[in-house]
Write a protein that holds these residues in place. Structure first.
Motif, PDB file in Angstrom:
ATOM      1  N   ASP A 115     -33.274  -1.812   0.777  1.00  0.00           N
ATOM      2  CA  ASP A 115     -33.016  -1.309  -0.567  1.00  0.00           C
ATOM      3  C   ASP A 115     -33.659  -2.238  -1.591  1.00  0.00           C
ATOM      4  OD1 ASP A 115     -31.365  -3.524  -0.621  1.00  0.00           O
ATOM      5  OD2 ASP A 115     -29.504  -2.390  -0.490  1.00  0.00           O
ATOM      6  N   VAL A 116     -33.573  -1.844  -2.846  1.00  0.00           N
ATOM      7  CA  VAL A 116     -34.119  -2.607  -3.960  1.00  0.00           C
ATOM      8  C   VAL A 116     -32.968  -3.289  -4.679  1.00  0.00           C
ATOM      9  CG1 VAL A 116     -35.320  -2.452  -6.179  1.00  0.00           C
ATOM     10  CG2 VAL A 116     -36.065  -1.033  -4.245  1.00  0.00           C
ATOM     11  N   ASP A 117     -33.059  -4.614  -4.832  1.00  0.00           N
ATOM     12  CA  ASP A 117     -32.028  -5.386  -5.525  1.00  0.00           C
ATOM     13  C   ASP A 117     -32.626  -6.002  -6.779  1.00  0.00           C
ATOM     14  OD1 ASP A 117     -29.477  -5.679  -3.695  1.00  0.00           O
ATOM     15  OD2 ASP A 117     -31.211  -5.796  -2.369  1.00  0.00           O
ATOM     16  N   LEU A 118     -32.084  -5.615  -7.939  1.00  0.00           N
ATOM     17  CA  LEU A 118     -32.595  -6.084  -9.223  1.00  0.00           C
ATOM     18  C   LEU A 118     -31.464  -6.734 -10.012  1.00  0.00           C
ATOM     19  CD1 LEU A 118     -34.528  -2.820 -10.191  1.00  0.00           C
ATOM     20  CD2 LEU A 118     -35.470  -4.834  -9.044  1.00  0.00           C
ATOM     21  N   LEU A 119     -31.727  -7.902 -10.559  1.00  0.00           N
ATOM     22  CA  LEU A 119     -30.738  -8.614 -11.374  1.00  0.00           C
ATOM     23  C   LEU A 119     -31.159  -8.559 -12.834  1.00  0.00           C
ATOM     24  CD1 LEU A 119     -28.227 -10.515 -11.547  1.00  0.00           C
ATOM     25  CD2 LEU A 119     -29.826 -12.429 -11.254  1.00  0.00           C
ATOM     26  N   VAL A 125     -27.885  -3.576 -18.694  1.00  0.00           N
ATOM     27  CA  VAL A 125     -27.399  -2.648 -17.670  1.00  0.00           C
ATOM     28  C   VAL A 125     -27.503  -1.202 -18.147  1.00  0.00           C
ATOM     29  CG1 VAL A 125     -25.360  -1.901 -16.378  1.00  0.00           C
ATOM     30  CG2 VAL A 125     -25.892  -4.333 -16.569  1.00  0.00           C
ATOM     31  N   ALA A 126     -27.079  -0.917 -19.375  1.00  0.00           N
ATOM     32  CA  ALA A 126     -27.078   0.474 -19.862  1.00  0.00           C
ATOM     33  C   ALA A 126     -28.490   1.055 -19.926  1.00  0.00           C
ATOM     34  CB  ALA A 126     -26.381   0.558 -21.218  1.00  0.00           C
ATOM     35  N   PRO A 127     -29.470   0.400 -20.606  1.00  0.00           N
ATOM     36  CA  PRO A 127     -30.813   0.990 -20.618  1.00  0.00           C
ATOM     37  C   PRO A 127     -31.445   1.049 -19.234  1.00  0.00           C
ATOM     38  CG  PRO A 127     -30.826  -1.196 -21.633  1.00  0.00           C
ATOM     39  CD  PRO A 127     -29.407  -0.801 -21.460  1.00  0.00           C
ATOM     40  N   ALA A 128     -31.191   0.042 -18.400  1.00  0.00           N
ATOM     41  CA  ALA A 128     -31.742   0.067 -17.047  1.00  0.00           C
ATOM     42  C   ALA A 128     -31.154   1.221 -16.246  1.00  0.00           C
ATOM     43  CB  ALA A 128     -31.473  -1.266 -16.348  1.00  0.00           C
ATOM     44  N   SER A 129     -29.871   1.466 -16.424  1.00  0.00           N
ATOM     45  CA  SER A 129     -29.222   2.568 -15.712  1.00  0.00           C
ATOM     46  C   SER A 129     -29.843   3.899 -16.096  1.00  0.00           C
ATOM     47  CB  SER A 129     -27.722   2.584 -16.012  1.00  0.00           C
ATOM     48  OG  SER A 129     -27.093   1.405 -15.544  1.00  0.00           O
ATOM     49  N   ARG A 130     -30.118   4.082 -17.381  1.00  0.00           N
ATOM     50  CA  ARG A 130     -30.675   5.356 -17.835  1.00  0.00           C
ATOM     51  C   ARG A 130     -32.041   5.614 -17.212  1.00  0.00           C
ATOM     52  NH1 ARG A 130     -28.117   3.771 -22.737  1.00  0.00           N
ATOM     53  NH2 ARG A 130     -30.038   2.816 -23.526  1.00  0.00           N
ATOM     54  N   HIS A 154     -22.760  -5.160  -8.589  1.00  0.00           N
ATOM     55  CA  HIS A 154     -23.891  -4.272  -8.848  1.00  0.00           C
ATOM     56  C   HIS A 154     -23.422  -2.826  -8.992  1.00  0.00           C
ATOM     57  CE1 HIS A 154     -23.606  -3.914  -4.363  1.00  0.00           C
ATOM     58  NE2 HIS A 154     -23.808  -2.655  -4.649  1.00  0.00           N
ATOM     59  N   LEU A 155     -24.283  -2.041  -9.619  1.00  0.00           N
ATOM     60  CA  LEU A 155     -24.145  -0.587  -9.647  1.00  0.00           C
ATOM     61  C   LEU A 155     -25.163  -0.011  -8.675  1.00  0.00           C
ATOM     62  CD1 LEU A 155     -23.911   0.043 -13.512  1.00  0.00           C
ATOM     63  CD2 LEU A 155     -22.020  -0.087 -11.868  1.00  0.00           C
ATOM     64  N   THR A 156     -24.793   1.064  -8.013  1.00  0.00           N
ATOM     65  CA  THR A 156     -25.662   1.669  -7.000  1.00  0.00           C
ATOM     66  C   THR A 156     -26.269   2.956  -7.527  1.00  0.00           C
ATOM     67  OG1 THR A 156     -24.302   0.742  -5.232  1.00  0.00           O
ATOM     68  CG2 THR A 156     -25.738   2.579  -4.651  1.00  0.00           C
ATOM     69  N   PHE A 157     -27.571   3.117  -7.278  1.00  0.00           N
ATOM     70  CA  PHE A 157     -28.304   4.337  -7.632  1.00  0.00           C
ATOM     71  C   PHE A 157     -29.016   4.808  -6.376  1.00  0.00           C
ATOM     72  CE2 PHE A 157     -27.673   1.884 -11.389  1.00  0.00           C
ATOM     73  CZ  PHE A 157     -27.415   2.802 -12.404  1.00  0.00           C
ATOM     74  N   SER A 158     -28.727   6.015  -5.944  1.00  0.00           N
ATOM     75  CA  SER A 158     -29.281   6.483  -4.678  1.00  0.00           C
ATOM     76  C   SER A 158     -29.850   7.887  -4.814  1.00  0.00           C
ATOM     77  CB  SER A 158     -28.208   6.467  -3.586  1.00  0.00           C
ATOM     78  OG  SER A 158     -27.122   7.305  -3.945  1.00  0.00           O
ATOM     79  N   GLY A 159     -30.804   8.184  -3.970  1.00  0.00           N
ATOM     80  CA  GLY A 159     -31.426   9.501  -3.963  1.00  0.00           C
ATOM     81  C   GLY A 159     -32.384   9.619  -2.801  1.00  0.00           C
ATOM     82  N   ALA A 160     -33.176  10.676  -2.817  1.00  0.00           N
ATOM     83  CA  ALA A 160     -34.129  10.905  -1.730  1.00  0.00           C
ATOM     84  C   ALA A 160     -35.126   9.756  -1.611  1.00  0.00           C
ATOM     85  CB  ALA A 160     -34.862  12.225  -1.964  1.00  0.00           C
ATOM     86  N   ALA A 161     -35.405   9.091  -2.726  1.00  0.00           N
ATOM     87  CA  ALA A 161     -36.389   7.998  -2.713  1.00  0.00           C
ATOM     88  C   ALA A 161     -35.823   6.707  -2.132  1.00  0.00           C
ATOM     89  CB  ALA A 161     -36.908   7.744  -4.124  1.00  0.00           C
ATOM     90  N   GLU A 165     -29.898  -1.233  -6.086  1.00  0.00           N
ATOM     91  CA  GLU A 165     -28.693  -1.919  -6.516  1.00  0.00           C
ATOM     92  C   GLU A 165     -29.025  -2.719  -7.759  1.00  0.00           C
ATOM     93  OE1 GLU A 165     -27.142  -4.152  -3.236  1.00  0.00           O
ATOM     94  OE2 GLU A 165     -26.415  -2.352  -2.198  1.00  0.00           O
ATOM     95  N   LEU A 166     -28.413  -2.351  -8.859  1.00  0.00           N
ATOM     96  CA  LEU A 166     -28.654  -2.996 -10.148  1.00  0.00           C
ATOM     97  C   LEU A 166     -27.570  -4.057 -10.344  1.00  0.00           C
ATOM     98  CD1 LEU A 166     -30.457  -2.898 -12.723  1.00  0.00           C
ATOM     99  CD2 LEU A 166     -28.712  -1.389 -13.721  1.00  0.00           C
ATOM    100  N   HIS A 167     -27.950  -5.315 -10.165  1.00  0.00           N
ATOM    101  CA  HIS A 167     -26.993  -6.419 -10.231  1.00  0.00           C
ATOM    102  C   HIS A 167     -26.790  -6.874 -11.675  1.00  0.00           C
ATOM    103  CE1 HIS A 167     -27.017  -7.609  -5.813  1.00  0.00           C
ATOM    104  NE2 HIS A 167     -27.935  -6.660  -5.884  1.00  0.00           N
ATOM    105  N   PHE A 168     -25.550  -7.038 -12.067  1.00  0.00           N
ATOM    106  CA  PHE A 168     -25.222  -7.629 -13.360  1.00  0.00           C
ATOM    107  C   PHE A 168     -24.478  -8.951 -13.151  1.00  0.00           C
ATOM    108  CE2 PHE A 168     -22.372  -4.241 -12.081  1.00  0.00           C
ATOM    109  CZ  PHE A 168     -21.140  -4.879 -12.003  1.00  0.00           C
ATOM    110  N   ARG A 169     -24.060  -9.225 -11.926  1.00  0.00           N
ATOM    111  CA  ARG A 169     -23.629 -10.549 -11.477  1.00  0.00           C
ATOM    112  C   ARG A 169     -24.496 -10.898 -10.278  1.00  0.00           C
ATOM    113  NH1 ARG A 169     -18.378  -7.987 -11.948  1.00  0.00           N
ATOM    114  NH2 ARG A 169     -17.357  -8.676 -13.865  1.00  0.00           N
TER     115      ARG A 169
END
Length: 347
Positions: A115-119, A125-130, A154-161, A165-169
């Motif tokens: 997976d992709v892990d980004l800190l 977090v909000a603009p990155a999530s969008r 982290h927040l998780t974003f998943s799909g066919a691609a 994992e968008l880390h904020f800690r």
């Protein structure tokens, strides 16, 4: 004894392993695949005198190609994510994964990546999530996202691609958190295939990787090998700063568990004085020696036995009370989730 040959390869690197071809080559190849190192082992054996028979060679090649295919898929998602984040001015720190492999391994696809892990900073977090949602990646449900923001890292974003994992800690483990602010402030700018990225400072990255590995009870040997490769890539590593960074977290014990195991099992050049400075109480060192033997780690024994996993976490925790609270909360949440699933599935 075939699986132990994997440790021989990792310990000998960058030299070729010595001794005869392992007797149980099937177990050797299985261990390489299990620990996410089939591609690297195939590369390393090309420099050795070991000659595997054709069926085993074919299996190793198949495992390496499958691992590389998964890694290429993750790389594509990483580059798409970086392009999307650049549109809103976010330059993330790349944690683990392809960003680590491209700097440390002979070829980046030789290390398994799932997976992709980004800190990012909390305000990002909000603009990155969008923009990640704009890549057709499904976010967590609102309730789950609120829970993650409070209790996880982290927040998780998943799909066919794939999975991002968008880390904020930086990390949450053993009932305690490693916040990201100081790490982000010291992170260094870099470029990955023409895209701006950031990486943790070498000393910070070593501590982070050690904490991450111990948080997962060292159940993948590639995590220990990452530590060795990072040390070799930075021969001027400031070990005093490593100790300072580790002690500045809530879990210096976790750094010791991983660094000690990396030194014992894969030949990582960790100074004795660093281990002495980070050592947990003697009884926890004894517990670590029992949980983290070569045989148990090769077989991922704790991963496959949940009660033993919970016991190990409790015994190795830097502070028992936060870990006990965390365990109780997780058991309660798992129980409620199982109960909800039962009612949903009921006719």
């Amino acid at each position: 004894m075939g699986a132990r040959a994997l440790l021989d390869v990792l310990r000998a690197w960058p030299e070729a392993p010595v001794g005869p071809v392992p007797q149980d080559v099937e177990a050797f190849v299985h261990a390489a695949a299990r620990h996410g190192l089939a591609g690297f082992v195939q590369h390393a054996l090309g420099r050795s005198g070991w000659r595997l028979e054709e069926p085993v060679r074919t299996r190793l090649r198949r495992e390496a190609l499958a691992q590389a295919a998964r890694g290429m898929r993750v790389k594509v998602l990483l580059l798409r994510s970086l392009d999307a984040l650049a549109q809103v001015g976010v330059v993330p720190v790349l944690l683990k994964g392809h960003g680590l492999a491209v700097r440390l391994y002979p070829e980046p696809l030789q290390r398994a990546t799932t997976d992709v892990d980004l800190l990012v900073a909390d305000a990002e977090v909000a603009p990155a999530s969008r923009v990640l949602e704009g890549l057709r990646l499904k976010p967590l449900a609102e309730e789950a996202a609120a829970h993650a923001r409070e209790h996880e890292h982290h927040l998780t974003f998943s799909g066919a691609a794939g999975l991002v994992e968008l880390h904020f800690r930086a990390l949450v483990g053993y009932g305690q958190a490693l916040e990201a602010d100081a790490l982000l402030a010291r992170a260094q700018e870099a470029v990955l295939e023409g895209r701006r990225v950031r990486y943790l400072r070498a000393e910070d990255e070593l501590v982070y990787l050690a904490l991450h590995a111990s948080n997962h009870l060292l159940q993948r040997l590639s995590w220990l090998f990452d530590l060795k490769l990072l040390m070799r890539a930075h021969p001027g590593l400031d070990w005093g700063r490593v100790v300072e960074v580790a002690r500045g977290t809530a879990f210096p014990h976790l750094a010791w568990y991983a660094l000690d195991a990396a030194r014992r099992l894969v030949g990582a050049p960790v100074p004795e004085e660093t281990l002495a400075a980070l050592a947990p109480p003697s009884w926890q060192r004894m517990m670590a020696a029992r949980f983290f033997t070569a045989e148990r780690l090769l077989e991922t024994e704790l991963m496959n036995h949940k009660p033993a996993w919970v016991v190990a976490k409790l015994l190795l925790a830097p502070r028992l009370l936060p870990m006990a609270r965390y365990t109780a909360r997780r058991l309660r949440e798992d129980g409620l989730a199982a109960l909800r699933a039962r009612f949903v599935s009921s006719p």
